[in-house]
Structure formats: structure tokens, C-alpha cells
Motif scaffolding. Sequence first.
Motif, PDB file in Angstrom:
ATOM      1  N   UNK A  59     -19.430  44.482  70.257  1.00 27.14           N
ATOM      2  CA  UNK A  59     -18.076  45.342  70.383  1.00 27.14           C
ATOM      3  C   UNK A  59     -17.152  45.321  68.994  1.00 27.14           C
ATOM      4  N   UNK A  89     -13.140  51.427  62.321  1.00 28.59           N
ATOM      5  CA  UNK A  89     -12.100  51.421  61.722  1.00 28.59           C
ATOM      6  C   UNK A  89     -11.892  52.461  60.221  1.00 28.59           C
ATOM      7  N   UNK A  90     -13.310  52.372  59.981  1.00 33.82           N
ATOM      8  CA  UNK A  90     -13.356  53.024  58.576  1.00 33.82           C
ATOM      9  C   UNK A  90     -13.749  54.285  58.665  1.00 33.82           C
ATOM     10  N   UNK A  91     -14.174  55.012  59.987  1.00 35.93           N
ATOM     11  CA  UNK A  91     -14.748  56.009  60.255  1.00 35.93           C
ATOM     12  C   UNK A  91     -13.714  56.992  60.929  1.00 35.93           C
ATOM     13  N   UNK A  92     -12.679  56.431  61.200  1.00 36.33           N
ATOM     14  CA  UNK A  92     -11.624  57.065  62.280  1.00 36.33           C
ATOM     15  C   UNK A  92     -11.984  57.474  63.489  1.00 36.33           C
ATOM     16  N   UNK A 115     -12.222  55.519  66.719  1.00 34.84           N
ATOM     17  CA  UNK A 115     -11.907  54.425  67.501  1.00 34.84           C
ATOM     18  C   UNK A 115     -12.735  54.513  68.935  1.00 34.84           C
ATOM     19  N   UNK A 116     -13.564  53.241  69.156  1.00 35.68           N
ATOM     20  CA  UNK A 116     -14.334  53.251  70.354  1.00 35.68           C
ATOM     21  C   UNK A 116     -15.733  53.848  70.414  1.00 35.68           C
ATOM     22  N   UNK A 117     -15.913  54.640  69.442  1.00 36.53           N
ATOM     23  CA  UNK A 117     -17.277  55.377  69.556  1.00 36.53           C
ATOM     24  C   UNK A 117     -18.331  54.412  69.091  1.00 36.53           C
ATOM     25  N   UNK A 159     -17.999  51.285  68.877  1.00 40.68           N
ATOM     26  CA  UNK A 159     -17.860  50.197  69.536  1.00 40.68           C
ATOM     27  C   UNK A 159     -18.660  50.327  71.030  1.00 40.68           C
ATOM     28  N   UNK A 160     -18.456  51.335  71.580  1.00 39.67           N
ATOM     29  CA  UNK A 160     -19.055  51.729  72.804  1.00 39.67           C
ATOM     30  C   UNK A 160     -20.669  51.698  72.528  1.00 39.67           C
ATOM     31  N   UNK A 184     -22.165  48.478  71.929  1.00 40.81           N
ATOM     32  CA  UNK A 184     -22.099  47.567  73.144  1.00 40.81           C
ATOM     33  C   UNK A 184     -23.418  47.820  74.097  1.00 40.81           C
ATOM     34  N   UNK A 243     -21.395  60.818  72.475  1.00 38.10           N
ATOM     35  CA  UNK A 243     -19.968  60.423  72.492  1.00 38.10           C
ATOM     36  C   UNK A 243     -19.345  61.492  71.335  1.00 38.10           C
ATOM     37  N   UNK A 244     -20.006  61.642  70.303  1.00 32.41           N
ATOM     38  CA  UNK A 244     -19.148  62.391  69.248  1.00 32.41           C
ATOM     39  C   UNK A 244     -19.252  63.646  69.395  1.00 32.41           C
ATOM     40  N   UNK A 245     -20.122  64.240  70.096  1.00 31.06           N
ATOM     41  CA  UNK A 245     -20.364  65.716  70.373  1.00 31.06           C
ATOM     42  C   UNK A 245     -19.879  66.191  71.676  1.00 31.06           C
TER      43      UNK A 245
END
Lengths: 274, 171
Positions: free
Chosen positions: B59, B67-70, B72-74, B76-77, B80, B132-134
Amino acid sequence: MKNLFRFFYQNSFVIGFLLLQGVSFWLIANYTYYQQSVLYQAGNTVAGNFSERKIAFTDYLNLDEANAELVEENAGLKNKSIESFSVVNKEYVVINDTLHKIKYRYYAAKVINSTFHKVENFITINKGSIGGLKPNMAIINSKGLVGITTSVSDNFSIVLPIIHPRSRHSVQVRHKLYFGILKWNGKSFREAQMEEVANHAKLVVGDTIETRESSVFPEGIPVGKIINIEPIEGSNFLDISVGLFVDFSNIYYVYVIDNLMKHEQQLIETEGYK
Amino acid sequence: MIGLLLKNILGIIGFILLQVLILNHVSLFNGWAQPFLYIYPLIALPLILPKRFLLLIGFFTGLAIDLFTHTPGVHASAAVTLVFFRPFVLKIIRPREGFESYNPSIKSMGVAKYFTYSGLLVLIHHFWLFGLLYFSTGLILTAIGHALLSSGFTLIFILLVQLFSQNKKTF
């Protein structure tokens, strides 16, 4: 109760997984550019400082292209400067100009971090509120429109570029004055889409798209050229592809435009529309 | 145990820096294939570390990239998810007598098994990530294309890291 604890302990791996996924999705769902939370500000500063160090090195590698661009632009500005005009009639030299008031102020800034091959792209620039920047200022470079600032910390700002699904810009066709909305569908960083143009508009491939004057943008900042026009079936609108002038894979120096009359315009707009 | 943990956390930080400073700016085929090598330490973490603990490591690794790619959560998810599926993938390829070493590597598993192991985890991670991104755009084919090409790219990097660290015990 004991059984409950045992259940949690035995399944802690799955529960932990679900919990962390929950936190992640919460972050994804709650993320907005206007977020000014402490965490986000801190992250912005850390990531910004970090990127600035890195760019100090990569700057050298890009000097050639950046210089060529700047020289070209200098030449353009020299053409417009007062020294480039000879005085024709000395009687009409204006000494104290009270007819013209400065409306736009330009700040120079450097791109220290940017993405272009993602869906949600961002640009970080090395000026923030200390340098006079605020959210919702126009960002351009020597080739054309780049985007607008969204989040501003003391020394850095985040720019929402054209190539972001949530970007919306009011644009028009140069000399023809048809209006439309510029959006991005996420496919290619060299292309954007112009929407809400009625299909009676007489447009041809190659027409230049520029910004429409608003409280953020001056009129006439180039955006791109029309590369494809198709009518949308079953509607009265055209589907227009715009080849962007700005190459987002190759962007070093930008200008931030501050509209000094923005407040006045917004004030009368909110008052007037009431 | 603590020493092992610290060593691994240092390794993770190293790979995060490598990802953020260099690999985030590397892409092939006009941006279709991007390497996400920051997941390598998550794949290579020793088997003796408790599973629940790995979830947290995953996580925070993902969050650091976010934090660096702006985004948040993507990441991390996705990280995990990778760590969650790790024990199941290990179960599939585990030989009857168990692995010799505590670290998943070509040396301890053999080329074929390591390739299957890391390949499956990379695919899980990348499909979750690009899904998640798309998600909001509905471009399913674009997402699948990105996921497949990037998986190949990441896998090449992972195998390269393995080749160069064959003789060392960790990383």
C-alpha cells in the motif's frame, strides 16, 4: 466475542486487503484538483522540490531545443517592439497613455515535471503563490495553449493540460468565429476534439482553432489545426479533431497569463446574471 | 527479522526512486508500453515476512508512486492487489518439497517457475492498474493494449534485474 476476535484474526489478510482497497478507492473517488488539503500541499511541495533537483540535470540535455524556441520567440517579440517601428509623424508620439490599461500580465515559468502518455496528465511548474500565481490562470508556451493552473502551493503549481479528460476550454475558429468546446478523449496526446459546433458551420481541414476571450484567456491564442471533420449521425453537431500545436512530450518553458481585470469581469457577470 | 525488514525497505525506496526519476519518463511505442519496475521488490520480498505486513508495504509503496504521478489511490490499489494475490500464485507453482530459499528468484525457483510467478503477478498488477486508469473513459481495448504491452516491458526489466543480481542474496 472470543469467536469474533478469532474470526478477525484468522481472516485478517482478506480483511486487511479489503480495508486498504477501500482506502485506495476513497482516495481515487475524492481526488479533485481544487483540493487544498494539508496532505496534498505537502505532497506537492515534496514532489516539486524533488522534481526541481532532477530537472537541474535534465535541463542540460534539452538546452538546444529550448534555446531555439526562445530565440524564435525573441525574434517575434522584437518585431513588435517600439524600436522596430520608425516614427512617421512626430506630432503623434504618445507620452502618457491613459487610453490603454494593462489587462494581461505574463509570468515566465519552467516545467519541472510532466506526463503525456497517461489518461490523467499533469504538468508541474516552478512558480507558485509567492511568484504571484493563483488557480485558474492560463498557461501557454511559444506554440500555443497548454492549460490552466489548478492547484498552487508556495513555490509550485499544478497545471491541468488540454490532454486531460476533465479539461474544458472555450475555443473558436480563427477568422470564422464559430464557437465550440475543446475536450480530450484520452486517445492521443497530439489530438483534441472540438465539440458543440453546429453542422451548418462552413469549416475546412486546416482551419486554425484559437482561444475565445474569457475571464481566463485573452482572445486568439493558437490551439491547433482542424485535421478531421465528420458530422455526428442523428444530431446537429460536428465531430471535429484538432491537431494540437503544443507538443506535450516536449515542453520546457511556459508563460502564465494573469488577467488583471478578471475580478471585475467575474463580479459583473455574477451580478448581472442574478 | 528487523534487519531483514530494514534491508528490504531500503530496497523498496531505491526502486521507488528509480521509478520516479527515470522509468516514469521511459516509454515505447508512443507511450503504449511503460515499465513499472517499482513492483519488483514486492515480487521479490522474502517468503518469511508475514502476509498481512506485506499488504501494508504494498500500500505505501503504491502511495509513494501516486504522490509523484498525481493519481492518488491508483497505484496503491494495484500494488495491494499484487501483494494479495502473491501467496495464491506461490501456491500454484510451489513444488511438493517447498522452495529451497526464502527469496523468490531465478536461482531458487528455476527460470520457468520464476517466469510464471513474476509474469502472473505483473499481469494482475498491470490489468488492475490500467483498469482503474481507464475506468472513467470506457476505452476497454486501449486499457487492455496498454496493460499487455506494459506487462511485457516490465517483465523484461524484472528479468534483467534478476540476471544482474543472481549472485547476491537479496535484490
